[in-house]
Write a protein that holds these residues in place. Structure first.
Motif, PDB file in Angstrom:
ATOM      1  N   LEU A   1      -3.889   4.707 -10.496  1.00  0.00           N
ATOM      2  CA  LEU A   1      -5.196   4.482  -9.678  1.00  0.00           C
ATOM      3  C   LEU A   1      -5.888   3.346  -9.878  1.00  0.00           C
ATOM      4  N   CYS A   2      -5.599   2.522 -11.214  1.00  0.00           N
ATOM      5  CA  CYS A   2      -6.146   1.162 -11.017  1.00  0.00           C
ATOM      6  C   CYS A   2      -5.512   0.206 -10.158  1.00  0.00           C
ATOM      7  N   ILE A   3      -4.207   0.178 -10.121  1.00  0.00           N
ATOM      8  CA  ILE A   3      -3.556  -1.078  -9.168  1.00  0.00           C
ATOM      9  C   ILE A   3      -3.862  -0.571  -7.787  1.00  0.00           C
ATOM     10  N   MET A   4      -4.015   0.869  -7.662  1.00  0.00           N
ATOM     11  CA  MET A   4      -4.167   1.291  -6.192  1.00  0.00           C
ATOM     12  C   MET A   4      -5.671   0.768  -5.602  1.00  0.00           C
ATOM     13  N   ALA A   5      -6.654   0.783  -6.695  1.00  0.00           N
ATOM     14  CA  ALA A   5      -8.025   0.333  -6.363  1.00  0.00           C
ATOM     15  C   ALA A   5      -7.643  -1.246  -6.344  1.00  0.00           C
TER      16      ALA A   5
ATOM     17  N   MET B   1       0.771  -1.226  -0.175  1.00  0.00           N
ATOM     18  CA  MET B   1      -0.165   0.011  -0.026  1.00  0.00           C
ATOM     19  C   MET B   1       0.846   1.331  -0.017  1.00  0.00           C
ATOM     20  N   TYR B   2       1.926   1.281   0.845  1.00  0.00           N
ATOM     21  CA  TYR B   2       2.561   2.613   1.003  1.00  0.00           C
ATOM     22  C   TYR B   2       3.863   2.690  -0.081  1.00  0.00           C
ATOM     23  N   ILE B   3       3.968   1.392  -0.706  1.00  0.00           N
ATOM     24  CA  ILE B   3       5.167   1.436  -1.738  1.00  0.00           C
ATOM     25  C   ILE B   3       4.300   2.131  -3.126  1.00  0.00           C
ATOM     26  N   LEU B   4       3.225   1.677  -3.236  1.00  0.00           N
ATOM     27  CA  LEU B   4       2.308   2.313  -4.179  1.00  0.00           C
ATOM     28  C   LEU B   4       2.100   3.877  -3.904  1.00  0.00           C
ATOM     29  N   LEU B   5       1.742   4.226  -2.775  1.00  0.00           N
ATOM     30  CA  LEU B   5       1.678   5.666  -2.332  1.00  0.00           C
ATOM     31  C   LEU B   5       2.952   6.467  -2.789  1.00  0.00           C
ATOM     32  N   GLY B   6       4.147   5.895  -2.319  1.00  0.00           N
ATOM     33  CA  GLY B   6       5.322   6.509  -2.607  1.00  0.00           C
ATOM     34  C   GLY B   6       5.553   6.576  -4.082  1.00  0.00           C
ATOM     35  N   ASN B   7       5.514   5.662  -4.678  1.00  0.00           N
ATOM     36  CA  ASN B   7       5.447   5.765  -6.257  1.00  0.00           C
ATOM     37  C   ASN B   7       4.523   6.638  -6.951  1.00  0.00           C
TER      38      ASN B   7
ATOM     39  N   SER C   1     -12.821   4.439   5.494  1.00  0.00           N
ATOM     40  CA  SER C   1     -11.657   5.383   5.414  1.00  0.00           C
ATOM     41  C   SER C   1     -10.327   5.239   4.619  1.00  0.00           C
ATOM     42  N   THR C   2     -10.286   3.753   4.511  1.00  0.00           N
ATOM     43  CA  THR C   2      -8.922   3.750   3.620  1.00  0.00           C
ATOM     44  C   THR C   2      -9.102   3.972   2.332  1.00  0.00           C
ATOM     45  N   CYS C   3     -10.311   4.206   1.719  1.00  0.00           N
ATOM     46  CA  CYS C   3     -10.644   4.331   0.399  1.00  0.00           C
ATOM     47  C   CYS C   3     -11.194   5.587   0.237  1.00  0.00           C
ATOM     48  N   GLY C   4     -11.397   6.597   1.048  1.00  0.00           N
ATOM     49  CA  GLY C   4     -11.947   7.648   0.718  1.00  0.00           C
ATOM     50  C   GLY C   4     -11.099   8.687   0.057  1.00  0.00           C
ATOM     51  N   SER C   5     -10.093   8.750   0.364  1.00  0.00           N
ATOM     52  CA  SER C   5      -8.951   9.515  -0.207  1.00  0.00           C
ATOM     53  C   SER C   5      -8.693   9.234  -1.558  1.00  0.00           C
ATOM     54  N   HIS C   6      -8.698   7.787  -1.961  1.00  0.00           N
ATOM     55  CA  HIS C   6      -8.279   7.294  -3.116  1.00  0.00           C
ATOM     56  C   HIS C   6      -9.532   7.827  -4.287  1.00  0.00           C
ATOM     57  N   LEU C   7     -10.542   7.634  -3.583  1.00  0.00           N
ATOM     58  CA  LEU C   7     -11.785   7.867  -4.410  1.00  0.00           C
ATOM     59  C   LEU C   7     -11.937   9.236  -4.914  1.00  0.00           C
ATOM     60  N   THR C   8     -11.616  10.022  -3.720  1.00  0.00           N
ATOM     61  CA  THR C   8     -11.584  11.684  -4.176  1.00  0.00           C
ATOM     62  C   THR C   8     -10.495  11.857  -5.294  1.00  0.00           C
ATOM     63  N   MET C   9      -9.333  11.365  -5.114  1.00  0.00           N
ATOM     64  CA  MET C   9      -8.408  11.370  -6.536  1.00  0.00           C
ATOM     65  C   MET C   9      -9.053  11.084  -7.602  1.00  0.00           C
ATOM     66  N   VAL C  10      -9.734   9.877  -7.806  1.00  0.00           N
ATOM     67  CA  VAL C  10     -10.194   9.386  -8.743  1.00  0.00           C
ATOM     68  C   VAL C  10     -11.400  10.417  -9.449  1.00  0.00           C
ATOM     69  N   CYS C  11     -12.048  10.843  -8.623  1.00  0.00           N
ATOM     70  CA  CYS C  11     -13.255  11.802  -8.924  1.00  0.00           C
ATOM     71  C   CYS C  11     -12.505  13.270  -9.700  1.00  0.00           C
TER      72      CYS C  11
ATOM     73  N   LEU D   1     -11.473   3.536 -15.572  1.00  0.00           N
ATOM     74  CA  LEU D   1     -12.680   4.036 -14.805  1.00  0.00           C
ATOM     75  C   LEU D   1     -13.403   3.005 -14.338  1.00  0.00           C
ATOM     76  N   LEU D   2     -13.841   2.212 -15.571  1.00  0.00           N
ATOM     77  CA  LEU D   2     -14.708   1.033 -15.215  1.00  0.00           C
ATOM     78  C   LEU D   2     -14.173  -0.128 -14.329  1.00  0.00           C
ATOM     79  N   TYR D   3     -12.903  -0.184 -14.409  1.00  0.00           N
ATOM     80  CA  TYR D   3     -12.235  -1.216 -13.558  1.00  0.00           C
ATOM     81  C   TYR D   3     -12.145  -0.640 -12.020  1.00  0.00           C
ATOM     82  N   ILE D   4     -11.983   0.567 -12.093  1.00  0.00           N
ATOM     83  CA  ILE D   4     -11.950   1.129 -10.683  1.00  0.00           C
ATOM     84  C   ILE D   4     -13.098   1.187 -10.020  1.00  0.00           C
ATOM     85  N   PHE D   5     -14.216   1.490 -10.824  1.00  0.00           N
ATOM     86  CA  PHE D   5     -15.760   1.625 -10.034  1.00  0.00           C
ATOM     87  C   PHE D   5     -16.043   0.193  -9.853  1.00  0.00           C
TER      88      PHE D   5
END
Length: 297
Positions: A104-108, A48-54, A228-238, A200-204
């Motif tokens: 954003l796909c692989i983070m989802a 999770m954090y490796i993805l965040l850092g990259n 809470s672990t997904c809210g920030s990612h979903l905000t970035m996606v939007c 986008l379809l994959y993420i949703f």
């Protein structure tokens, strides 16, 4: 050949320079701090954090592909960009944006595994698989528009060679061509639409499965923690995909130039600027790592 960029006389240039310089510095410092935290704190050496850092590393280069040239133009009288520089900006801007969509796909996918298949998560999302997925994102991101960039650079260009934008993008470059290029334009927009819609379809789709799994959690505290672990990612996606859909998927012929510039600012500048605020620095583990690195008691 030098391509003059449109002057922004409606707003004082000093104000624009100060605004975007501040945004750029904050984005570089914020995302750079995230990269350092993930790199230096062994507790964050998880997928999770490796993805965040990259992802933060990607955001540094994404905003660098546009804002520095904008800052130079704010202070310059000529406001020009070379022919080679224009196409290099176009290639890196589109490639980095595509890489971000893949990320954003692989983070989802990572969040889906962590919540929907928690017992299998450590064996499926190993650090090795994480690095493979990240490498594929970079490779396919930079391969996606390589052919379109070469095709576009071979077109003949004639005057006045004025770009009514703050960067070199497909619409502006096609408008400068002396000869029509319907095949290149069709290929570019079909490819852009496919990348945006499919990712986008994959993420949703991942979030629908995730939502079903979360609703089955018996405790309210457990559901809140999962959301809470997904809210920030979903905000970035939007933020990212909302602007992309408005530019590349919806018809742009009737959109005014100002609308296209604002939408482009959202996914090219606002997203890297927002990443440290709404995604990573709100994370408790990330905050603890930053305090440990900076030795803040």
């Amino acid at each position: 050949m030098a391509l003059p960029l449109m002057k922004m006389e409606e707003i004082p240039l000093f104000f624009l320079f100060s605004l975007f310089f501040g945004v750029y510095v904050f984005s570089m410092v914020g995302n750079g701090t995230i990269v350092c935290a993930v790199r230096l704190d062994k507790r964050l050496h998880t997928p999770m954090y490796i993805l965040l850092g990259n992802f933060a590393f990607l955001e540094i280069w994404y905003i660098t592909s546009t804002v520095p040239s904008m800052l130079v133009n704010f202070l310059s009288e000529t406001k020009t960009i070379s022919f080679i520089g224009c196409f290099l900006q176009f290639y890196f801007f589109t490639s980095l944006g595509t890489t971000e969509a893949y990320f954003l796909c692989i983070m989802a996918y990572d969040r889906y595994l962590a919540i929907c298949r928690p017992l299998h998560y450590p064996t499926i999302m190993t650090p090795q698989l994480c690095y493979i997925l990240m490498s594929l994102c970079w490779v396919f991101g930079f391969l996606s528009y390589s052919v379109s960039t070469v095709q576009l650079s071979q077109l003949p260009f004639c005057g006045p060679n004025i770009i009514n934008h703050f960067l070199c993008d497909m619409d502006q470059l096609l408008a400068l061509s002396c000869a029509p290029a319907p095949i290149s334009e069709i290929i570019f927009y079909i490819l852009s639409s496919l990348i945006i819609i499919l990712t986008l379809l994959y993420i949703f789709g991942s979030y629908i499965l995730l939502l079903i799994a979360v609703l089955k959690v018996p405790s309210a505290a457990g559901r809140q923690k999962a959301f809470s672990t997904c809210g920030s990612h979903l905000t970035m996606v939007c933020l990212f995909f909302g602007a992309l859909l408005a530019i590349y998927v919806s018809p742009t012929a009737d959109n005014p130039a100002a609308f296209q510039k604002i939408m482009t600012l959202f996914y090219s500048v606002v997203t890297p600027f927002s990443n440290p605020l709404i995604y990573s620095l709100r994370n408790k583990e990330m905050k603890a790592a930053l305090k440990n690195i900076l030795r803040i008691q």
